[in-house]
Design a protein around this motif. Sequence first.
Motif, PDB file in Angstrom:
ATOM      1  N   SER A  33       7.748 -12.664   7.508  1.00  0.00           N
ATOM      2  CA  SER A  33       7.009 -13.904   8.203  1.00  0.00           C
ATOM      3  C   SER A  33       5.460 -13.832   8.153  1.00  0.00           C
ATOM      4  N   ASP A  34       4.840 -12.860   7.838  1.00  0.00           N
ATOM      5  CA  ASP A  34       3.239 -12.965   7.989  1.00  0.00           C
ATOM      6  C   ASP A  34       2.915 -11.500   7.338  1.00  0.00           C
ATOM      7  N   VAL A  35       1.421 -11.847   6.668  1.00  0.00           N
ATOM      8  CA  VAL A  35       0.772 -10.758   5.852  1.00  0.00           C
ATOM      9  C   VAL A  35      -0.697 -10.763   6.430  1.00  0.00           C
ATOM     10  N   ASN A  36      -1.314  -9.708   6.965  1.00  0.00           N
ATOM     11  CA  ASN A  36      -2.696  -9.933   7.402  1.00  0.00           C
ATOM     12  C   ASN A  36      -3.236  -8.341   6.882  1.00  0.00           C
ATOM     13  N   ILE A  37      -4.645  -8.260   6.531  1.00  0.00           N
ATOM     14  CA  ILE A  37      -5.135  -6.910   6.239  1.00  0.00           C
ATOM     15  C   ILE A  37      -6.568  -6.997   7.126  1.00  0.00           C
ATOM     16  N   LYS A  38      -7.007  -5.862   7.200  1.00  0.00           N
ATOM     17  CA  LYS A  38      -8.486  -5.639   7.812  1.00  0.00           C
ATOM     18  C   LYS A  38      -9.113  -4.566   6.898  1.00  0.00           C
ATOM     19  N   LEU A  39      -9.983  -5.016   6.401  1.00  0.00           N
ATOM     20  CA  LEU A  39     -10.797  -4.375   5.423  1.00  0.00           C
ATOM     21  C   LEU A  39     -11.541  -3.363   6.168  1.00  0.00           C
ATOM     22  N   SER A  40     -12.013  -1.964   5.536  1.00  0.00           N
ATOM     23  CA  SER A  40     -12.763  -0.950   5.557  1.00  0.00           C
ATOM     24  C   SER A  40     -14.185  -1.225   5.799  1.00  0.00           C
ATOM     25  N   PRO A  41     -15.133  -0.845   6.339  1.00  0.00           N
ATOM     26  CA  PRO A  41     -16.425  -1.113   6.115  1.00  0.00           C
ATOM     27  C   PRO A  41     -16.936  -1.307   4.743  1.00  0.00           C
ATOM     28  N   SER A  42     -16.524  -0.264   3.866  1.00  0.00           N
ATOM     29  CA  SER A  42     -17.023  -0.591   2.606  1.00  0.00           C
ATOM     30  C   SER A  42     -16.037  -1.409   1.581  1.00  0.00           C
ATOM     31  N   GLY A  43     -15.105  -1.701   2.048  1.00  0.00           N
ATOM     32  CA  GLY A  43     -13.979  -2.563   1.275  1.00  0.00           C
ATOM     33  C   GLY A  43     -13.177  -1.948   0.576  1.00  0.00           C
ATOM     34  N   ASP A  44     -13.325  -0.688   0.395  1.00  0.00           N
ATOM     35  CA  ASP A  44     -12.375   0.095  -0.526  1.00  0.00           C
ATOM     36  C   ASP A  44     -11.281   0.434  -0.033  1.00  0.00           C
ATOM     37  N   LEU A  45     -11.087   0.284   1.298  1.00  0.00           N
ATOM     38  CA  LEU A  45      -9.511   0.551   1.858  1.00  0.00           C
ATOM     39  C   LEU A  45      -9.083  -0.691   2.485  1.00  0.00           C
ATOM     40  N   ALA A  46      -7.828  -0.778   3.118  1.00  0.00           N
ATOM     41  CA  ALA A  46      -7.475  -1.952   3.955  1.00  0.00           C
ATOM     42  C   ALA A  46      -6.320  -1.454   4.928  1.00  0.00           C
ATOM     43  N   ILE A  47      -6.355  -1.916   6.254  1.00  0.00           N
ATOM     44  CA  ILE A  47      -4.980  -1.811   6.895  1.00  0.00           C
ATOM     45  C   ILE A  47      -4.194  -3.025   6.594  1.00  0.00           C
ATOM     46  N   ILE A  54      -3.886   1.103   2.480  1.00  0.00           N
ATOM     47  CA  ILE A  54      -3.913   0.563   0.877  1.00  0.00           C
ATOM     48  C   ILE A  54      -5.242   0.621   0.329  1.00  0.00           C
ATOM     49  N   PRO A  55      -5.450   1.207  -0.998  1.00  0.00           N
ATOM     50  CA  PRO A  55      -6.861   0.912  -1.824  1.00  0.00           C
ATOM     51  C   PRO A  55      -6.896  -0.609  -2.157  1.00  0.00           C
ATOM     52  N   THR A  56      -7.736  -0.976  -2.217  1.00  0.00           N
ATOM     53  CA  THR A  56      -8.067  -2.402  -2.518  1.00  0.00           C
ATOM     54  C   THR A  56      -8.108  -2.519  -3.780  1.00  0.00           C
ATOM     55  N   THR A  57      -8.697  -1.464  -4.466  1.00  0.00           N
ATOM     56  CA  THR A  57      -8.999  -1.579  -5.699  1.00  0.00           C
ATOM     57  C   THR A  57      -7.991  -1.182  -7.072  1.00  0.00           C
ATOM     58  N   THR A  58      -6.962  -0.584  -6.715  1.00  0.00           N
ATOM     59  CA  THR A  58      -5.901   0.037  -7.377  1.00  0.00           C
ATOM     60  C   THR A  58      -4.477  -1.075  -7.259  1.00  0.00           C
ATOM     61  N   GLU A  59      -3.963  -1.274  -8.319  1.00  0.00           N
ATOM     62  CA  GLU A  59      -2.423  -1.991  -8.088  1.00  0.00           C
ATOM     63  C   GLU A  59      -1.548  -0.889  -7.647  1.00  0.00           C
ATOM     64  N   ILE A  60      -0.680  -1.607  -6.762  1.00  0.00           N
ATOM     65  CA  ILE A  60       0.432  -0.459  -6.108  1.00  0.00           C
ATOM     66  C   ILE A  60       1.450  -1.321  -6.202  1.00  0.00           C
ATOM     67  N   SER A  61       2.940  -0.678  -6.434  1.00  0.00           N
ATOM     68  CA  SER A  61       4.046  -1.500  -6.414  1.00  0.00           C
ATOM     69  C   SER A  61       4.591  -1.599  -4.894  1.00  0.00           C
ATOM     70  N   TYR A  62       5.407  -2.675  -4.688  1.00  0.00           N
ATOM     71  CA  TYR A  62       6.130  -2.950  -3.416  1.00  0.00           C
ATOM     72  C   TYR A  62       6.973  -1.824  -3.125  1.00  0.00           C
ATOM     73  N   ASN A  63       7.464  -1.111  -4.122  1.00  0.00           N
ATOM     74  CA  ASN A  63       8.456  -0.389  -3.956  1.00  0.00           C
ATOM     75  C   ASN A  63       7.957   1.081  -3.530  1.00  0.00           C
ATOM     76  N   SER A  64       6.774   1.287  -3.730  1.00  0.00           N
ATOM     77  CA  SER A  64       6.055   2.660  -3.405  1.00  0.00           C
ATOM     78  C   SER A  64       5.162   2.374  -2.206  1.00  0.00           C
ATOM     79  N   LEU A  65       5.371   1.352  -1.495  1.00  0.00           N
ATOM     80  CA  LEU A  65       4.584   0.916  -0.313  1.00  0.00           C
ATOM     81  C   LEU A  65       4.841   1.934   0.723  1.00  0.00           C
ATOM     82  N   SER A  66       5.888   2.344   0.854  1.00  0.00           N
ATOM     83  CA  SER A  66       6.266   3.254   1.808  1.00  0.00           C
ATOM     84  C   SER A  66       5.403   4.551   1.979  1.00  0.00           C
TER      85      SER A  66
END
Length: 516
Positions: free
Chosen positions: A186-200, A216-228
């Motif tokens: 229903s919803d997706v949101n993020i909170k960037l780290s101070p440097s912007g390299d990571l996110a909640i 999650i890292p913000t500069t690297t592609e990740i798959s939904y299947n590996s999100l766990s």
Amino acid sequence: MKKKKKRNGKAVLASILVTLTIYTGALLIFLYVKGWRIDFIDQSIKKIGVLTVESSPMLAEIYVNDEYKGKTNKSMTLDIGDYDVMVSKEGYFDWNKEVSILEEKSTPVYPYLIKSEFKEENIYTSDTPIEKSWVDSDNNHFMFMTETEDSFKLYYYNPNPSFLSISSLPVNILTIPINNEENTISDVNIKLSPSGDLAILKISEEDSKDPSRFIIPTTTEISYNSLSNYSINLNDFEDFQITWAENEKYLILESDSEVISYSLNKGTKQLLLRKTDSLDKWTTDSDGYFYIFRHIENEDETIIEYSLKQYNLDGSGEVEVISSLYLQNDTTFIDQYRSTDFAFGFFTNSPENTQTIGEITNFAVNQDVDGIFIKTTEASYWYDMTIGKYITISPYPVDIVEFSPDEDKLLIKTPTEYQIFVFDKEEGDHTITIGTHYIENINIDQITQINWLSNSSYIQYAEDNFIYIADKEGENKTPILSSEDVLYWTVRNSRDKLITIVNTEEGFTITSYLIH
């Protein structure tokens, strides 16, 4: 006999002339070194200083009081006094400034010239509009989300790609299917780290009470299947405010009664502060420390006393940073400072000191510059950790906008204006003074964004739906582009291009403008 005396007289005269010549030459050299020059036309000796003009780009024409002086980069001697300096180059806006030349001093100026016409380049176009966006505190990392019928897509865009980067296009780092085997997102949101390299990353599902969270890292592609693999469990802390620690290795969980750290490496939690006094304030720094300004009861009710303690983010290693900080309850003193042009300087703190006033509401520790910013209900201060002294930033509460890239200055916001507070400078540089300086030609009520340029001498800001660049004094204010419909914009660290992201119902466009 007479010829011999005559020869001796000539020798003595010659010796006197040589001696006078040597002394005169030495005197002239001494005067030259001390900044004096002989004006043979006016038959006078004048004190001089040096003006150095280093422009970007170079080979711009220099005019001093409308007199052509050559091309940059160049140094020249001038009589002491005030001068109108103009730097001009074809295809660029003129740069103008009143410069004071002091005796025996070198006065450098660094004109940053902006093109009068901009070359526009389309970087990326999409027919899908941006639904949500996030930017880090320094405006250097931009993340956004688009939504289709079957998925949410998270993108990362770096406006400052490195020389090794293959592409400067936005990167789709994660695609989240809206309908999966278990539930509907229903919803997706993020909170960037101070440097912007990571996110909640926070994902909410329609039939689930508790959202799922991931780091999650913000500069690297990740798959939904590996999100766990990036999952963190904070369901017991839904009533807590969740923020990043400045070192990005911990999260800070805060409720009305306590402050807890959460280690991203170990998954452990540690109680850092139990809130028993509303005057206690806390913060973290990029070196991985947790700080508490603890309120200390003082017998004198006119005084508010604090001590500052430092801890590791796991709660260990207590260190006393400031044993006692005394602040006055009586606001009469600050009213006096506000009503006069008071010259603030460094001072030591004591119960009798009348410059520190009010209750602490916020503070920030920056060990890279050995300083602490302290905001109270009445004023704002800087504490120099190397000398153990304070200086008043403003007789009003101010907010930090951004540290300058050279880490010598603070861009701050008062209730009525933007200012620059200088807390460090090179020894002998007379063009810079420690203290607070006003930024001219800015309407605070119309500012929607303001940041430093990477050279720490200029600022970029949006005012009344237009983007401007000006020097740190607010002079040479140059209009760049309309900011209407612009979702995100910044001048690259190379200072050659302005990047904009325009978002409409039909989609979004990333454009670069060659401005320098």
